[in-house]
Design a protein around this motif. Sequence first.
Motif, PDB file in Angstrom:
ATOM      1  N   LYS A 134       0.843  -1.201   0.000  1.00  0.00           N
ATOM      2  CA  LYS A 134       0.000   0.000   0.000  1.00  0.00           C
ATOM      3  C   LYS A 134       0.879   1.253   0.000  1.00  0.00           C
ATOM      4  CE  LYS A 134      -3.775   2.180   2.493  1.00  0.00           C
ATOM      5  NZ  LYS A 134      -4.630   2.139   3.683  1.00  0.00           N
ATOM      6  N   LYS A 135       1.931   1.250   0.802  1.00  0.00           N
ATOM      7  CA  LYS A 135       2.846   2.392   0.862  1.00  0.00           C
ATOM      8  C   LYS A 135       3.608   2.539  -0.454  1.00  0.00           C
ATOM      9  CE  LYS A 135       4.831   5.861   2.824  1.00  0.00           C
ATOM     10  NZ  LYS A 135       4.035   7.064   3.078  1.00  0.00           N
ATOM     11  N   LEU A 136       4.026   1.419  -1.040  1.00  0.00           N
ATOM     12  CA  LEU A 136       4.734   1.474  -2.321  1.00  0.00           C
ATOM     13  C   LEU A 136       3.873   2.129  -3.404  1.00  0.00           C
ATOM     14  CD1 LEU A 136       6.652  -1.897  -2.719  1.00  0.00           C
ATOM     15  CD2 LEU A 136       7.604   0.409  -2.713  1.00  0.00           C
ATOM     16  N   ALA A 137       2.597   1.825  -3.391  1.00  0.00           N
ATOM     17  CA  ALA A 137       1.687   2.408  -4.382  1.00  0.00           C
ATOM     18  C   ALA A 137       1.630   3.929  -4.226  1.00  0.00           C
ATOM     19  CB  ALA A 137       0.298   1.808  -4.240  1.00  0.00           C
ATOM     20  N   GLN A 138       1.775   4.410  -3.018  1.00  0.00           N
ATOM     21  CA  GLN A 138       1.740   5.853  -2.772  1.00  0.00           C
ATOM     22  C   GLN A 138       3.038   6.535  -3.185  1.00  0.00           C
ATOM     23  OE1 GLN A 138       1.025   6.071   1.430  1.00  0.00           O
ATOM     24  NE2 GLN A 138      -1.170   5.640   1.231  1.00  0.00           N
ATOM     25  N   LEU A 139       4.136   5.792  -3.145  1.00  0.00           N
ATOM     26  CA  LEU A 139       5.439   6.396  -3.443  1.00  0.00           C
ATOM     27  C   LEU A 139       5.654   6.656  -4.925  1.00  0.00           C
ATOM     28  CD1 LEU A 139       7.730   4.469  -0.928  1.00  0.00           C
ATOM     29  CD2 LEU A 139       6.964   6.844  -0.789  1.00  0.00           C
ATOM     30  N   GLY A 140       4.984   5.907  -5.767  1.00  0.00           N
ATOM     31  CA  GLY A 140       5.063   6.170  -7.203  1.00  0.00           C
ATOM     32  C   GLY A 140       6.393   5.825  -7.829  1.00  0.00           C
ATOM     33  N   ASN A 141       6.743   6.564  -8.885  1.00  0.00           N
ATOM     34  CA  ASN A 141       7.946   6.272  -9.681  1.00  0.00           C
ATOM     35  C   ASN A 141       9.122   7.122  -9.227  1.00  0.00           C
ATOM     36  OD1 ASN A 141       6.504   4.456 -11.171  1.00  0.00           O
ATOM     37  ND2 ASN A 141       5.909   5.968 -12.718  1.00  0.00           N
ATOM     38  N   LEU A 142       9.635   6.831  -8.073  1.00  0.00           N
ATOM     39  CA  LEU A 142      10.795   7.552  -7.569  1.00  0.00           C
ATOM     40  C   LEU A 142      12.033   6.676  -7.734  1.00  0.00           C
ATOM     41  CD1 LEU A 142       9.144   8.852  -4.273  1.00  0.00           C
ATOM     42  CD2 LEU A 142       9.553  10.174  -6.348  1.00  0.00           C
ATOM     43  N   ASP A 143      13.183   7.257  -7.429  1.00  0.00           N
ATOM     44  CA  ASP A 143      14.444   6.531  -7.470  1.00  0.00           C
ATOM     45  C   ASP A 143      14.349   5.293  -6.569  1.00  0.00           C
ATOM     46  OD1 ASP A 143      17.274   6.170  -7.975  1.00  0.00           O
ATOM     47  OD2 ASP A 143      17.562   6.822  -5.897  1.00  0.00           O
ATOM     48  N   PRO A 144      14.755   4.100  -7.055  1.00  0.00           N
ATOM     49  CA  PRO A 144      14.617   2.870  -6.267  1.00  0.00           C
ATOM     50  C   PRO A 144      15.271   2.923  -4.880  1.00  0.00           C
ATOM     51  CG  PRO A 144      15.184   2.338  -8.519  1.00  0.00           C
ATOM     52  CD  PRO A 144      15.250   3.838  -8.402  1.00  0.00           C
ATOM     53  N   LEU A 145      16.430   3.561  -4.771  1.00  0.00           N
ATOM     54  CA  LEU A 145      17.098   3.676  -3.476  1.00  0.00           C
ATOM     55  C   LEU A 145      16.263   4.524  -2.519  1.00  0.00           C
ATOM     56  CD1 LEU A 145      19.542   3.069  -1.719  1.00  0.00           C
ATOM     57  CD2 LEU A 145      20.634   5.120  -2.652  1.00  0.00           C
ATOM     58  N   PHE A 146      15.709   5.600  -3.049  1.00  0.00           N
ATOM     59  CA  PHE A 146      14.843   6.490  -2.276  1.00  0.00           C
ATOM     60  C   PHE A 146      13.598   5.740  -1.795  1.00  0.00           C
ATOM     61  CE2 PHE A 146      11.513   9.770  -2.035  1.00  0.00           C
ATOM     62  CZ  PHE A 146      12.117  10.639  -1.140  1.00  0.00           C
ATOM     63  N   VAL A 147      13.010   4.949  -2.679  1.00  0.00           N
ATOM     64  CA  VAL A 147      11.818   4.164  -2.346  1.00  0.00           C
ATOM     65  C   VAL A 147      12.134   3.158  -1.235  1.00  0.00           C
ATOM     66  CG1 VAL A 147      10.219   2.409  -3.222  1.00  0.00           C
ATOM     67  CG2 VAL A 147      10.691   4.453  -4.570  1.00  0.00           C
ATOM     68  N   ARG A 148      13.275   2.484  -1.349  1.00  0.00           N
ATOM     69  CA  ARG A 148      13.662   1.501  -0.330  1.00  0.00           C
ATOM     70  C   ARG A 148      13.826   2.154   1.039  1.00  0.00           C
ATOM     71  NH1 ARG A 148      15.859  -3.520  -1.917  1.00  0.00           N
ATOM     72  NH2 ARG A 148      17.214  -3.552  -0.105  1.00  0.00           N
ATOM     73  N   ARG A 149      14.514   3.299   1.055  1.00  0.00           N
ATOM     74  CA  ARG A 149      14.728   4.002   2.336  1.00  0.00           C
ATOM     75  C   ARG A 149      13.406   4.466   2.936  1.00  0.00           C
ATOM     76  NH1 ARG A 149      19.353   7.380   0.230  1.00  0.00           N
ATOM     77  NH2 ARG A 149      17.760   8.988   0.188  1.00  0.00           N
ATOM     78  N   ARG A 150      12.555   5.033   2.099  1.00  0.00           N
ATOM     79  CA  ARG A 150      11.248   5.518   2.569  1.00  0.00           C
ATOM     80  C   ARG A 150      10.401   4.376   3.122  1.00  0.00           C
ATOM     81  NH1 ARG A 150       8.445  10.272   0.646  1.00  0.00           N
ATOM     82  NH2 ARG A 150       9.857  11.957   1.152  1.00  0.00           N
ATOM     83  N   LEU A 151      10.355   3.266   2.396  1.00  0.00           N
ATOM     84  CA  LEU A 151       9.565   2.117   2.810  1.00  0.00           C
ATOM     85  C   LEU A 151      10.105   1.534   4.117  1.00  0.00           C
ATOM     86  CD1 LEU A 151       7.236   0.216   2.173  1.00  0.00           C
ATOM     87  CD2 LEU A 151       8.820  -1.154   0.811  1.00  0.00           C
ATOM     88  N   PHE A 152      11.425   1.420   4.192  1.00  0.00           N
ATOM     89  CA  PHE A 152      12.060   0.891   5.406  1.00  0.00           C
ATOM     90  C   PHE A 152      11.713   1.758   6.610  1.00  0.00           C
ATOM     91  CE2 PHE A 152      15.265  -0.340   8.371  1.00  0.00           C
ATOM     92  CZ  PHE A 152      15.593  -1.645   8.042  1.00  0.00           C
ATOM     93  N   ALA A 153      11.854   3.066   6.466  1.00  0.00           N
ATOM     94  CA  ALA A 153      11.568   3.994   7.565  1.00  0.00           C
ATOM     95  C   ALA A 153      10.090   3.950   7.957  1.00  0.00           C
ATOM     96  CB  ALA A 153      11.969   5.412   7.162  1.00  0.00           C
ATOM     97  N   PHE A 154       9.221   3.878   6.963  1.00  0.00           N
ATOM     98  CA  PHE A 154       7.780   3.824   7.218  1.00  0.00           C
ATOM     99  C   PHE A 154       7.432   2.596   8.056  1.00  0.00           C
ATOM    100  CE2 PHE A 154       3.664   2.062   5.876  1.00  0.00           C
ATOM    101  CZ  PHE A 154       2.825   3.087   6.268  1.00  0.00           C
ATOM    102  N   LEU A 155       7.938   1.439   7.654  1.00  0.00           N
ATOM    103  CA  LEU A 155       7.636   0.195   8.378  1.00  0.00           C
ATOM    104  C   LEU A 155       8.258   0.201   9.775  1.00  0.00           C
ATOM    105  CD1 LEU A 155       8.021  -2.333   5.433  1.00  0.00           C
ATOM    106  CD2 LEU A 155       5.887  -1.558   6.490  1.00  0.00           C
ATOM    107  N   ALA A 156       9.434   0.802   9.911  1.00  0.00           N
ATOM    108  CA  ALA A 156      10.072   0.892  11.228  1.00  0.00           C
ATOM    109  C   ALA A 156       9.228   1.765  12.163  1.00  0.00           C
ATOM    110  CB  ALA A 156      11.480   1.460  11.094  1.00  0.00           C
ATOM    111  N   ARG A 157       8.719   2.877  11.656  1.00  0.00           N
ATOM    112  CA  ARG A 157       7.857   3.744  12.470  1.00  0.00           C
ATOM    113  C   ARG A 157       6.572   3.044  12.872  1.00  0.00           C
ATOM    114  NH1 ARG A 157       9.446   7.479   8.648  1.00  0.00           N
ATOM    115  NH2 ARG A 157       7.463   7.309   7.570  1.00  0.00           N
ATOM    116  N   ARG A 158       6.133   2.109  12.056  1.00  0.00           N
ATOM    117  CA  ARG A 158       4.912   1.348  12.354  1.00  0.00           C
ATOM    118  C   ARG A 158       5.157   0.252  13.387  1.00  0.00           C
ATOM    119  NH1 ARG A 158       1.908   4.748  10.676  1.00  0.00           N
ATOM    120  NH2 ARG A 158       0.966   4.800   8.636  1.00  0.00           N
ATOM    121  N   GLY A 159       6.426   0.032  13.740  1.00  0.00           N
ATOM    122  CA  GLY A 159       6.739  -0.904  14.816  1.00  0.00           C
ATOM    123  C   GLY A 159       7.015  -2.327  14.394  1.00  0.00           C
ATOM    124  N   TYR A 160       7.229  -2.560  13.117  1.00  0.00           N
ATOM    125  CA  TYR A 160       7.531  -3.921  12.670  1.00  0.00           C
ATOM    126  C   TYR A 160       8.964  -4.276  13.030  1.00  0.00           C
ATOM    127  CZ  TYR A 160       3.141  -3.716  10.192  1.00  0.00           C
ATOM    128  OH  TYR A 160       1.821  -3.601   9.913  1.00  0.00           O
TER     129      TYR A 160
END
Length: 155
Positions: free
Chosen positions: A116-142
């Motif tokens: 769901k988060k990936l769908a929101q991030l769109g077509n950004l740089d893959p490294l940027f997407v990975r960092r954003r997704l990682f941080a998002f999931l970490a904030r969610r407590g996984y």
Amino acid sequence: MTRPVPTAYNYALNLLGARPYATSALRRKLIQKQYSAADADDVIRRLVDNGLLNDAKYAEQYARSKILTTGASKRRLQQELYRKGIKGELATTAIANVIEQEEIDPAAVVERVAKKKLAQLGNLDPLFVRRRLFAFLARRGYDLDEIKAVVSRLT
């Protein structure tokens, strides 16, 4: 003409009729409404004795709702239940019961949230997407291992 002030018990019943409460939250509401601490304790004892107030059931109901609707992590649920006055073992047991009863696969939940988060991030740089997704999931407590696995699988 002024309306009569409801008894503490009737006020508590009205609150419980609107939504479920944890014992500590209901006690706090009664005291905020200017009922004495002794009255609040008596009302809570009466409600518990009558089966109308049960922290274990409340914790399970809350955990079920959060896991199924938002994909909340165990850690996030522990923190939220703690803030609502459900401490330690009671919260842990409630979360474990919900996961078992609903046959929830925690890895599938993390993946659903990540997609769901990936769908929101769109077509950004893959490294940027990975960092954003990682941080998002970490904030969610996984857990770190869950995050690493799902990020490497999806990006």
